[in-house]
Write an enzyme that holds these catalytic residues in place. Structure first.
Site, PDB file in Angstrom:
ATOM      1  N   GLU A 117       0.840  -1.195   0.000  1.00  0.00           N
ATOM      2  CA  GLU A 117       0.000   0.000   0.000  1.00  0.00           C
ATOM      3  C   GLU A 117       0.878   1.249   0.000  1.00  0.00           C
ATOM      4  OE1 GLU A 117       0.652   1.960   3.284  1.00  0.00           O
ATOM      5  OE2 GLU A 117      -1.465   1.675   3.806  1.00  0.00           O
TER       6      GLU A 117
ATOM      7  N   CYS B 122      -3.381  -4.578   3.703  1.00  0.00           N
ATOM      8  CA  CYS B 122      -2.336  -5.458   4.253  1.00  0.00           C
ATOM      9  C   CYS B 122      -2.322  -6.852   3.646  1.00  0.00           C
ATOM     10  CB  CYS B 122      -2.491  -5.569   5.763  1.00  0.00           C
ATOM     11  SG  CYS B 122      -2.303  -3.989   6.612  1.00  0.00           S
TER      12      CYS B 122
ATOM     13  N   HIS C 174      -3.022 -12.185  10.460  1.00  0.00           N
ATOM     14  CA  HIS C 174      -2.593 -10.801  10.277  1.00  0.00           C
ATOM     15  C   HIS C 174      -2.492 -10.129  11.637  1.00  0.00           C
ATOM     16  CE1 HIS C 174      -1.714  -6.949   8.802  1.00  0.00           C
ATOM     17  NE2 HIS C 174      -2.851  -6.418   9.200  1.00  0.00           N
TER      18      HIS C 174
END
Lengths: 132, 350
Positions: free
Chosen positions: B81, B113, B235
């Site tokens: 990103e 992400c 994550h």
């Protein structure tokens, strides 16, 4: 830096591509079109050669007053590195404090940002060296 | 056909900053921020580092561990990103820097992400259909949090590269499954320097809903339960969410601790689960089973059911590039140095 010039130098800046004289066998980095020892005997005989770039510090300087593009990095180390393959290159040593650098220190190449043409221009990447 | 990971490499910049250092600038209690987010430090990119340099370093480590011809790499996808260029693919520069050009396809991915795991899925498809011999998937970020924002305590830098192939696979990808919805929990508008987020909205309806649904649906598809896995990597936007998600799913702390690096290096965004998986592969044994679930705001999750093969026994993991070795080499910086390196200081003429 002019874009075409950087573009032409990408092989040597990214992947340490130099040349070897097909006449006398001497190696060069950055690459040369003609061997300065064999002159016209080397024409058409210069071969590309990829260097690993591992080597040691021959000499160095600590930069405290830098050009504008490098002001963010002072104090930083510029050194002459002798590759295991025999040729020498000038480059910045990173991931090393100025007080820790010494002649004979082992280094290996790293891929880093070398500069940029302002905020809207091309970003130039290439080799620096880090302690091995 | 057995498609999976042939090699991998992770890279994390060596600079670190502690939450107390950030909190002091903004008049906040550093100890409570550290405890609340489960963060002891986060990585900071050097002034000459960006997503492309991180991606190249990780890719070169992955290549140094195996003997393949880089011209056999048929695809490179870089997920991030924080690509340095809005227009000009990071993947082209990575491809040139590892000697894979010109016979390959390359592109940049963006999905907050989880862009790196999306790259693994694409490479797996191309390899599995015999369109290419090897594919390289990279997730890397130099994420930014607005000064004073809660994100500033976690947003960090790092990445990992995975070579996907059919030969000498060290970790087989048994199944991948994705779960995607339109959930505006975190975003950055075109031209904006810093991202915005929905505060607490980023938790239950975003991170947890997607991670839990994605993990549960994958286990239902492949017929597994949490106890079938030796490791789980979720994550990790902070140190607490992945532990909480693991507990809700029925995984133990022991299963997630190996791949949980955010408490030490911060949230490396697209690099997060991929660096976590690299830390697991650094120590994994044949037949170990790994669950990996990425999350990207916006929002979506990619889950992977992975089995380690016998090839791991002869794979070169005894170098100085294991995740633990890379993380050990660090230097703490002050907030002032951090602000300088991250471009938060306006210079004359800039």
């Amino acid at each position: 830096m002019a874009i075409p010039r950087f573009w032409r130098e990408i092989p040597s800046r990214y992947n340490l591509i130099g040349t070897e004289c097909g006449n006398c066998g001497k190696r060069y980095f950055p690459p040369r079109i003609i061997c300065p020892e064999c002159h016209r005997k080397s024409v058409g005989k210069m071969k590309d050669v990829k260097f690993q770039g591992k080597g040691e510090v021959v000499t160095y300087s600590i930069i405290h007053h830098a050009p504008k593009a490098y002001e963010m990095q002072v104090p930083y180390i510029i050194a002459i590195i002798e590759f295991e393959e025999g040729v020498r290159a000038t480059g910045q040593i990173i991931d090393c404090e100025p007080e820790d650098v010494e002649v004979g220190m082992r280094v290996e190449p790293a891929f880093r940002k070398i500069g940029e043409d302002g905020k809207s221009g091309v970003i130039y990447y290439g080799y620096k060296f880090k302690p091995a | 056909m057995e498609v999976g990971i042939v090699s991998y490499g992770a890279y994390v910049p060596r600079f670190r900053i502690k939450p107390h250092e950030i909190a002091e600038v903004w008049g906040v209690d550093g100890e409570s921020m550290s405890k609340g987010l489960g963060i002891k430090s986060k990585s900071v990119p050097g002034p000459d580092e960006d997503v492309i340099t991180i991606a190249v370093e990780a890719a070169r480590i992955a290549l140094s561990r195996i003997d393949i011809d880089t011209s056999d790499i048929g695809s490179i996808y870089v997920g991030s990103e924080s690509h340095p260029y809005a227009v000009k693919p990071s993947a082209t520069i990575v491809a040139e820097a590892i000697g894979a050009t010109p016979d390959l396809t390359a592109a940049d991915y963006e999905f907050a992400c989880k862009a790196g795991t999306a790259a693994i899925q694409t490479c797996s498809g191309l390899v599995g259909s015999n369109a290419i011999r090897y594919g390289m998937a990279i997730g890397a970020d130099t994420s930014q949090g607005a000064p004073g924002d809660a994100l500033e305590y976690t947003a960090s830098a790092g990445g990992a590269a995975y070579i996907i192939g059919r030969e000498n696979v060290i970790a087989k990808i048994n199944k991948t499954y994705s779960y995607t919805t339109d959930t505006p929990d975190f975003w950055r508008r075109e031209g904006e320097k810093y991202p915005s987020h929905g505060g607490r909205f980023t938790g239950e309806p975003a991170y947890f809903k997607h991670i839990l649904s994605c993990a549960n649906n994958l286990m239902e598809i492949v017929g597994t339960k949490p106890s079938d896995y030796d490791y789980a990597v979720f994550h990790q936007p902070n140190g607490k969410f992945p532990v909480s998600a693991a507990k809700k799913l029925g995984f133990s702390k022991e299963q997630v601790s190996c791949g949980l690096l955010t408490p030490v290096i911060g949230n490396t965004y697209s690099g997060a689960v991929l660096i976590g998986l690299a830390a697991v592969l650094d120590v994994a044994k044949p037949n170990d089973r790994i669950m990996m679930v990425a999350y990207g705001s916006g929002a979506g999750s990619d889950s992977f059911d992975i089995s380690v093969t016998d090839e791991i026994k002869t794979f070169n993991r005894n170098d100085s590039n294991t995740v633990s070795s890379i993380i050990q080499n660090h230097k703490f910086v002050s907030y002032a140095t951090y602000a300088k390196y991250m471009g938060k200081i306006h210079l004359r003429g800039a």
